[in-house]
Design a protein around this motif. Structure first.
Motif, PDB file in Angstrom:
ATOM      1  N   SER A  90      81.707 -44.619   3.303  1.00  0.00           N
ATOM      2  CA  SER A  90      82.859 -44.148   4.072  1.00  0.00           C
ATOM      3  C   SER A  90      82.414 -43.628   5.426  1.00  0.00           C
ATOM      4  N   TRP A  91      83.184 -43.993   6.454  1.00  0.00           N
ATOM      5  CA  TRP A  91      82.944 -43.455   7.790  1.00  0.00           C
ATOM      6  C   TRP A  91      84.122 -42.589   8.240  1.00  0.00           C
ATOM      7  N   SER A  92      85.067 -42.339   7.315  1.00  0.00           N
ATOM      8  CA  SER A  92      86.249 -41.576   7.679  1.00  0.00           C
ATOM      9  C   SER A  92      86.050 -40.070   7.555  1.00  0.00           C
ATOM     10  N   GLN A  93      85.051 -39.650   6.753  1.00  0.00           N
ATOM     11  CA  GLN A  93      84.799 -38.223   6.592  1.00  0.00           C
ATOM     12  C   GLN A  93      84.158 -37.650   7.858  1.00  0.00           C
ATOM     13  N   SER A  94      84.453 -36.377   8.111  1.00  0.00           N
ATOM     14  CA  SER A  94      83.815 -35.694   9.241  1.00  0.00           C
ATOM     15  C   SER A  94      82.327 -35.525   8.980  1.00  0.00           C
ATOM     16  N   GLY A  95      81.534 -35.679  10.016  1.00  0.00           N
ATOM     17  CA  GLY A  95      80.096 -35.492   9.877  1.00  0.00           C
ATOM     18  C   GLY A  95      79.648 -34.055  10.069  1.00  0.00           C
ATOM     19  N   THR A  96      80.597 -33.158  10.383  1.00  0.00           N
ATOM     20  CA  THR A  96      80.237 -31.758  10.622  1.00  0.00           C
ATOM     21  C   THR A  96      81.064 -30.806   9.755  1.00  0.00           C
ATOM     22  N   MET A  97      81.630 -31.300   8.668  1.00  0.00           N
ATOM     23  CA  MET A  97      82.527 -30.492   7.833  1.00  0.00           C
ATOM     24  C   MET A  97      81.863 -29.193   7.372  1.00  0.00           C
ATOM     25  N   PHE A  98      80.654 -29.309   6.817  1.00  0.00           N
ATOM     26  CA  PHE A  98      80.007 -28.123   6.274  1.00  0.00           C
ATOM     27  C   PHE A  98      79.407 -27.252   7.374  1.00  0.00           C
ATOM     28  N   ALA A  99      78.888 -27.861   8.421  1.00  0.00           N
ATOM     29  CA  ALA A  99      78.389 -27.078   9.555  1.00  0.00           C
ATOM     30  C   ALA A  99      79.528 -26.271  10.172  1.00  0.00           C
ATOM     31  N   ASP A 100      80.710 -26.870  10.279  1.00  0.00           N
ATOM     32  CA  ASP A 100      81.866 -26.155  10.820  1.00  0.00           C
ATOM     33  C   ASP A 100      82.249 -24.987   9.926  1.00  0.00           C
ATOM     34  N   GLY A 121      70.934 -27.004   1.300  1.00  0.00           N
ATOM     35  CA  GLY A 121      70.668 -28.251   1.995  1.00  0.00           C
ATOM     36  C   GLY A 121      70.005 -29.213   1.023  1.00  0.00           C
ATOM     37  N   THR A 122      69.519 -30.309   1.520  1.00  0.00           N
ATOM     38  CA  THR A 122      68.793 -31.262   0.683  1.00  0.00           C
ATOM     39  C   THR A 122      67.536 -31.709   1.423  1.00  0.00           C
ATOM     40  N   VAL A 123      66.758 -32.550   0.759  1.00  0.00           N
ATOM     41  CA  VAL A 123      65.536 -33.050   1.390  1.00  0.00           C
ATOM     42  C   VAL A 123      65.827 -34.037   2.512  1.00  0.00           C
ATOM     43  N   SER A 124      67.096 -34.326   2.768  1.00  0.00           N
ATOM     44  CA  SER A 124      67.439 -35.093   3.969  1.00  0.00           C
ATOM     45  C   SER A 124      67.148 -34.279   5.229  1.00  0.00           C
ATOM     46  N   ILE A 125      67.123 -32.971   5.100  1.00  0.00           N
ATOM     47  CA  ILE A 125      66.760 -32.094   6.208  1.00  0.00           C
ATOM     48  C   ILE A 125      65.237 -32.062   6.302  1.00  0.00           C
ATOM     49  N   ALA A 145      72.102 -44.750   3.339  1.00  0.00           N
ATOM     50  CA  ALA A 145      72.723 -46.066   3.324  1.00  0.00           C
ATOM     51  C   ALA A 145      74.071 -46.086   2.623  1.00  0.00           C
ATOM     52  N   LEU A 146      74.192 -45.370   1.508  1.00  0.00           N
ATOM     53  CA  LEU A 146      75.391 -45.472   0.672  1.00  0.00           C
ATOM     54  C   LEU A 146      76.406 -44.362   0.911  1.00  0.00           C
ATOM     55  N   ALA A 147      75.948 -43.222   1.359  1.00  0.00           N
ATOM     56  CA  ALA A 147      76.862 -42.090   1.586  1.00  0.00           C
ATOM     57  C   ALA A 147      76.470 -41.427   2.910  1.00  0.00           C
ATOM     58  N   HIS A 148      76.576 -42.202   3.973  1.00  0.00           N
ATOM     59  CA  HIS A 148      76.030 -41.772   5.259  1.00  0.00           C
ATOM     60  C   HIS A 148      76.674 -40.487   5.753  1.00  0.00           C
ATOM     61  N   ARG A 149      77.978 -40.339   5.543  1.00  0.00           N
ATOM     62  CA  ARG A 149      78.642 -39.120   6.006  1.00  0.00           C
ATOM     63  C   ARG A 149      78.141 -37.897   5.241  1.00  0.00           C
ATOM     64  N   ALA A 150      77.845 -38.061   3.966  1.00  0.00           N
ATOM     65  CA  ALA A 150      77.266 -36.956   3.201  1.00  0.00           C
ATOM     66  C   ALA A 150      75.904 -36.588   3.770  1.00  0.00           C
ATOM     67  N   TRP A 151      75.088 -37.603   4.048  1.00  0.00           N
ATOM     68  CA  TRP A 151      73.774 -37.375   4.674  1.00  0.00           C
ATOM     69  C   TRP A 151      73.931 -36.658   6.009  1.00  0.00           C
ATOM     70  N   GLU A 152      74.865 -37.131   6.822  1.00  0.00           N
ATOM     71  CA  GLU A 152      75.075 -36.559   8.150  1.00  0.00           C
ATOM     72  C   GLU A 152      75.513 -35.100   8.057  1.00  0.00           C
ATOM     73  N   ASN A 153      76.400 -34.807   7.099  1.00  0.00           N
ATOM     74  CA  ASN A 153      76.861 -33.439   6.917  1.00  0.00           C
ATOM     75  C   ASN A 153      75.713 -32.500   6.577  1.00  0.00           C
ATOM     76  N   VAL A 154      74.862 -32.939   5.667  1.00  0.00           N
ATOM     77  CA  VAL A 154      73.744 -32.092   5.255  1.00  0.00           C
ATOM     78  C   VAL A 154      72.778 -31.872   6.411  1.00  0.00           C
ATOM     79  N   VAL A 155      72.439 -32.934   7.129  1.00  0.00           N
ATOM     80  CA  VAL A 155      71.525 -32.805   8.266  1.00  0.00           C
ATOM     81  C   VAL A 155      72.096 -31.859   9.315  1.00  0.00           C
ATOM     82  N   ASN A 156      73.398 -31.921   9.530  1.00  0.00           N
ATOM     83  CA  ASN A 156      74.016 -31.053  10.524  1.00  0.00           C
ATOM     84  C   ASN A 156      74.040 -29.591  10.092  1.00  0.00           C
ATOM     85  N   VAL A 157      73.988 -29.333   8.789  1.00  0.00           N
ATOM     86  CA  VAL A 157      73.851 -27.951   8.318  1.00  0.00           C
ATOM     87  C   VAL A 157      72.521 -27.381   8.799  1.00  0.00           C
TER      88      VAL A 157
END
Length: 238
Positions: A90-100, A121-125, A145-157
């Motif tokens: 999915s690319w519809s989820q916000s990439g900064t939901m948790f950081a916000d 956080g996760t080891v994606s950070i 690859a499969l849950a890019h928005r989830a990855w992006e959210n965690v990294v942005n945390v």
């Protein structure tokens, strides 16, 4: 360690329930801010040192008001497993939901004089003290690859907390996880990926007890750091 007033986010998942149980057993008082209070078993909600507040992360005024009188925030916020399908490809989820959300939480902490937060956080950070790990790289690639928005959210945390200055007065720790498993608890360690001590998974009870131990310290550890928290590596012959 003295009894603390713990404000808990992400309380209704398996790890959150383990954290509530561990905190109450250790003599702390817990305020759980939750969207669906019915997910917390009656055996816990009947405890005199557990307070449950119903609210959403979008109700910022309510969220911040609930921080009044707290000593420490423990957050287990992340994409819930029950909604993981919505994050896949999915690319519809916000990439900064948790950081916000953390931006709102930290603002509330400053209003009410709460200094300490343990945020998931996760080891994606990434962390400079990590060492190379093919298993970690594979795990992160699958999520990317499969849950890019989830990855992006965690990294942005991680990026959000890195952006806080010491002058902000927030004693933050982003604890990083790999896989989170059910099962009997063993020893838990905190360190860095590939350091020979950590593994790439942790059991929920181990995580809950580690969080409560860190939250209960009168002198905080891992301040402004991002340790890996995991089950301890089994030694040969153990």
């Amino acid at each position: 360690m003295s009894p603390k007033k713990i404000f808990l986010l992400g309380a209704t998942g398996g790890s959150g329930l383990c954290t509530i149980s561990a905190a109450l057993s250790a003599g702390h008082t817990v305020t759980a801010y939750v969207r669906t209070p019915s997910k917390i078993p009656a055996a816990l909600t009947s405890h005199p040192r557990l307070r449950v507040i119903t609210g959403t992360l979008g109700e910022v005024d309510k969220l911040q008001a609930a921080l009044a009188g707290q000593d420490v925030v423990i957050s287990l916020l992340g994409p819930p497993m029950s909604e993981m399908g919505a994050w896949l490809l999915s690319w519809s989820q916000s990439g900064t939901m948790f950081a916000d959300t953390y931006r709102d939480v930290v603002a509330g902490m400053k209003i009410h004089g709460v200094k300490r937060i343990l945020a998931m956080g996760t080891v994606s950070i990434t962390e400079a003290r990590d060492r190379g790990s093919w298993a970690r790289a594979a795990m992160v690639w699958v999520v990317w690859a499969l849950a890019h928005r989830a990855w992006e959210n965690v990294v942005n945390v991680g990026k959000y907390f890195d952006g806080l200055s010491k002058e902000d007065g927030v004693e933050w720790t982003v604890y990083r996880l790999g896989g989170v498993l059910d099962g009997d608890k063993g020893d838990v360690v905190a360190g860095w990926v590939g350091d020979g001590e950590t593994t790439l998974s942790v059991r929920r009870q181990e995580l809950g007890e580690w969080l409560v131990e860190e939250a209960g310290r009168d002198e905080a550890r891992w301040v402004r750091e991002k340790p890996m928290v995991s089950s301890a590596r089994m030694t040969k012959g153990a």
